[in-house]
Write an enzyme that holds these catalytic residues in place. Structure first.
Site, PDB file in Angstrom:
ATOM      1  N   ALA A   1       0.805  -1.218   0.000  1.00  0.00           N
ATOM      2  CA  ALA A   1       0.000   0.000   0.000  1.00  0.00           C
ATOM      3  C   ALA A   1       0.842   1.274   0.000  1.00  0.00           C
ATOM      4  O   ALA A   1       0.311   2.366  -0.189  1.00  0.00           O
ATOM      5  CB  ALA A   1      -0.937   0.002   1.204  1.00  0.00           C
ATOM      6  N   THR A   2       2.164   1.137   0.213  1.00  0.00           N
ATOM      7  CA  THR A   2       3.028   2.316   0.155  1.00  0.00           C
ATOM      8  C   THR A   2       4.031   2.247  -0.998  1.00  0.00           C
ATOM      9  O   THR A   2       4.417   3.278  -1.540  1.00  0.00           O
ATOM     10  CB  THR A   2       3.811   2.498   1.473  1.00  0.00           C
ATOM     11  OG1 THR A   2       4.511   1.286   1.782  1.00  0.00           O
ATOM     12  CG2 THR A   2       2.872   2.825   2.619  1.00  0.00           C
ATOM     13  N   SER A   3       4.455   1.037  -1.377  1.00  0.00           N
ATOM     14  CA  SER A   3       5.418   0.926  -2.474  1.00  0.00           C
ATOM     15  C   SER A   3       5.270  -0.418  -3.172  1.00  0.00           C
ATOM     16  O   SER A   3       4.709  -1.368  -2.621  1.00  0.00           O
ATOM     17  CB  SER A   3       6.857   1.091  -1.963  1.00  0.00           C
ATOM     18  OG  SER A   3       7.209   0.027  -1.102  1.00  0.00           O
TER      19      SER A   3
ATOM     20  N   GLU B   1       5.787   4.159  11.346  1.00  0.00           N
ATOM     21  CA  GLU B   1       5.985   4.781  10.032  1.00  0.00           C
ATOM     22  C   GLU B   1       5.389   6.182   9.998  1.00  0.00           C
ATOM     23  O   GLU B   1       6.001   7.120   9.462  1.00  0.00           O
ATOM     24  CB  GLU B   1       5.331   3.919   8.946  1.00  0.00           C
ATOM     25  CG  GLU B   1       6.045   2.585   8.701  1.00  0.00           C
ATOM     26  CD  GLU B   1       5.185   1.626   7.889  1.00  0.00           C
ATOM     27  OE1 GLU B   1       4.043   1.992   7.539  1.00  0.00           O
ATOM     28  OE2 GLU B   1       5.652   0.505   7.600  1.00  0.00           O
TER      29      GLU B   1
ATOM     30  N   ARG C   1       7.277  -3.306  -6.066  1.00  0.00           N
ATOM     31  CA  ARG C   1       8.562  -3.746  -6.600  1.00  0.00           C
ATOM     32  C   ARG C   1       8.333  -4.797  -7.683  1.00  0.00           C
ATOM     33  O   ARG C   1       7.393  -5.599  -7.596  1.00  0.00           O
ATOM     34  CB  ARG C   1       9.432  -4.348  -5.503  1.00  0.00           C
ATOM     35  CG  ARG C   1       9.743  -3.394  -4.363  1.00  0.00           C
ATOM     36  CD  ARG C   1      10.322  -4.099  -3.180  1.00  0.00           C
ATOM     37  NE  ARG C   1       9.479  -5.212  -2.762  1.00  0.00           N
ATOM     38  CZ  ARG C   1       9.910  -6.241  -2.023  1.00  0.00           C
ATOM     39  NH1 ARG C   1      11.155  -6.293  -1.646  1.00  0.00           N
ATOM     40  NH2 ARG C   1       9.092  -7.211  -1.684  1.00  0.00           N
TER      41      ARG C   1
ATOM     42  N   ASP D   1      -1.115 -10.570  -0.610  1.00  0.00           N
ATOM     43  CA  ASP D   1       0.299 -10.582  -0.237  1.00  0.00           C
ATOM     44  C   ASP D   1       0.571 -11.403   1.021  1.00  0.00           C
ATOM     45  O   ASP D   1       1.599 -12.092   1.110  1.00  0.00           O
ATOM     46  CB  ASP D   1       0.856  -9.164  -0.103  1.00  0.00           C
ATOM     47  CG  ASP D   1       0.030  -8.244   0.784  1.00  0.00           C
ATOM     48  OD1 ASP D   1      -0.898  -8.720   1.476  1.00  0.00           O
ATOM     49  OD2 ASP D   1       0.311  -7.026   0.785  1.00  0.00           O
TER      50      ASP D   1
ATOM     51  N   THR E   1       3.456  -2.840   7.616  1.00  0.00           N
ATOM     52  CA  THR E   1       2.520  -1.782   7.990  1.00  0.00           C
ATOM     53  C   THR E   1       1.392  -2.366   8.835  1.00  0.00           C
ATOM     54  O   THR E   1       0.979  -1.800   9.844  1.00  0.00           O
ATOM     55  CB  THR E   1       1.949  -1.099   6.735  1.00  0.00           C
ATOM     56  OG1 THR E   1       3.036  -0.537   5.984  1.00  0.00           O
ATOM     57  CG2 THR E   1       0.969  -0.010   7.107  1.00  0.00           C
TER      58      THR E   1
END
Length: 453
Positions: A12-14, A301, A16, A234, A256
């Site tokens: 939800a933030t990054s 965070e 790859r 995930d 998170t």
């Protein structure tokens, strides 16, 4: 013989794009492309920018050009879904942190009681569950014109291949599925006002969705590579890669969110699990991940983000040192308190919550977060011990690299902790594509053991 696979791992933030090389049951991984997850705010509503996300994925795939790729798999966070228009275009999905579902569960429960919904789905009641998002969107009319609905990883697979599926583990997060039949619950869909035909056929992890569209195959230089429906959620991918040697373990996927649970052959929806608000989600092997969602490193965070705005840019090494320099907290907070869902200023929210016990320094606040998380983990693990014997707690995900919290967790939970792999989600993604086993995972990664003190 060496083989190459690509894992697209989206948080939800990054996100790859990761290239994995597998040979003789062992593997190495290389991050080809890293990018922020694009969140759009417009008039108080929040959407994920699915087209930007897709472009970043295609960019990452292009960086693997020149290698013979066996397959590609995509995993993402849970619950969010996309509407597909009649012309095949995909709308931006609403983000689960959008407040538009506040108060919606109570409206839904007037048509189907809370206990009945849990009995039918086994899913922990949280206001951003897909069932409540769907109910809210139907009420506000934002489903108008949609011909199909696809969960986020399935939408991205569709954009790559042109084929639609509904993968089992991502569906299992929705509170739309009966975990015993592994099919949509028709009565829940009726309350939401949607037809079963809005969703694609359900497939298990490991199913081939299709091959890259011609234009993408050409643009990336990869050719007609297969796209596989891995464990699209995930956490399901991460748990698949837990390096356990027997079944007497619990897992903690630490990021998170912290997700703590055990694997069960069948869902558990009795009065106790309902009262404790445990969830029954699908596992990569078709089993049940019986778990509890806990607000995890989100607290830290968001504190770090606020402190950066104030000119204090703490590294994670410095954070750990600061926590060690102060004594244990005299009072604790509940990481899942609603005050911490999306505050403008997390340190201020924590101090307001703690009232007279509020931490005075940044170090004390960090220590409070660590102490509170360890205590919460202990509470949840005690609940799980009532169901099944547990000898070991496996901590996976990025949070497994926090050695201080790993030791504090071992102490609070009174259990041996094995930390690692930190790249559990990507490993599980690759594991499903390649057919690797947990034993092979165990032999190929470094872990660290923490004994209760």
């Amino acid at each position: 013989m060496e083989k190459f696979y690509i894992a697209v791992d989206l948080g939800a933030t990054s996100g790859r794009v990761i290239l994995a090389r597998v040979e003789d049951g062992k593997f190495t991984m290389e991050v080809l492309h890293r990018f922020p997850t694009p969140l759009i705010e417009d008039g108080g509503t929040f959407h994920w920018d699915i087209n930007v996300l897709f472009k970043e994925i295609v960019c990452g795939l292009g960086k693997a050009s020149g290698r013979k790729i066996e397959s590609i798999g995509i995993d993402t966070w849970g619950v969010d879904f996309c509407c597909v228009n009649s012309d095949g275009s995909v709308r931006n999905p609403r983000a689960y942190r959008d407040p538009y579902t506040n108060g919606v569960p109570e409206l839904f429960f007037k048509e189907m009681p809370r206990r009945e919904l849990y009995a039918r789905t086994g899913i922990q009641i949280m206001n951003f569950n897909t069932v409540f998002q769907l109910y809210a969107q139907k009420r506000e009319g934002s489903l108008e014109g949609a011909s199909r609905l696809l969960f986020t990883p399935d939408a991205l697979s569709y954009m790559l291949t042109g084929n639609m599926v509904c993968e089992y583990t991502i569906l299992s997060t929705s509170a739309l599925m009966n975990p015993r039949t592994r099919e949509f619950d028709p009565d829940i869909l009726k309350v939401c006002g949607v037809e079963r035909g809005m969703f694609a056929d359900i497939v298990l992890p490991g199913t081939v969705v299709g091959t890259l569209k011609d234009e993408i195959a050409e643009k990336t230089g990869l050719g007609k590579v297969k796209v596989v429906a891995v464990a699209g959620h995930d956490t399901a991918s991460a748990v698949a890669a837990v390096p356990a040697r027997d079944g007497r373990f619990a897992y903690l996927s630490s990021g998170t969110w912290s997700l703590m649970g055990v694997e069960l052959p069948e869902p558990l929806t009795d009065e106790n699990s309902f009262a404790l608000n445990f969830t029954n989600e699908g596992g990569a092997a078709g089993n049940i991940r019986f778990l509890k969602n806990i607000t995890g490193m989100w607290l830290l965070e968001q504190c770090l983000a606020q402190w950066r705005k104030e000119g204090k840019d703490y590294s994670y090494a410095r954070v750990a040192q600061m926590a060690r320099e102060v004594p244990a907290s005299a009072a604790l907070l509940d990481p899942d308190a609603p005050e911490f869902a999306s505050p403008q200023d997390m340190p201020a929210a924590i101090r307001s919550y703690m009232k007279e016990n509020a931490p005075q320094t940044d170090a004390q606040l960090i220590r409070l977060i660590y102490d509170s998380l360890a205590a919460k983990y202990a509470q949840v693990l005690d609940n799980l011990r009532e169901i099944t014997p547990i000898d070991t707690l496996h901590i996976i995900g990025g949070g497994s690299q926090n050695e201080l919290l790993d030791q504090m967790t071992a102490d609070a939970c009174r259990v041996k902790v094995i930390a690692g792999p930190s790249e559990g989600t990507a490993l599980g993604n690759i594991m499903i594509q390649s057919g690797l086993t947990r034993q092979e995972i165990y032999q190929s990664i470094d872990t660290k053991t923490f004994i209760p003190e």
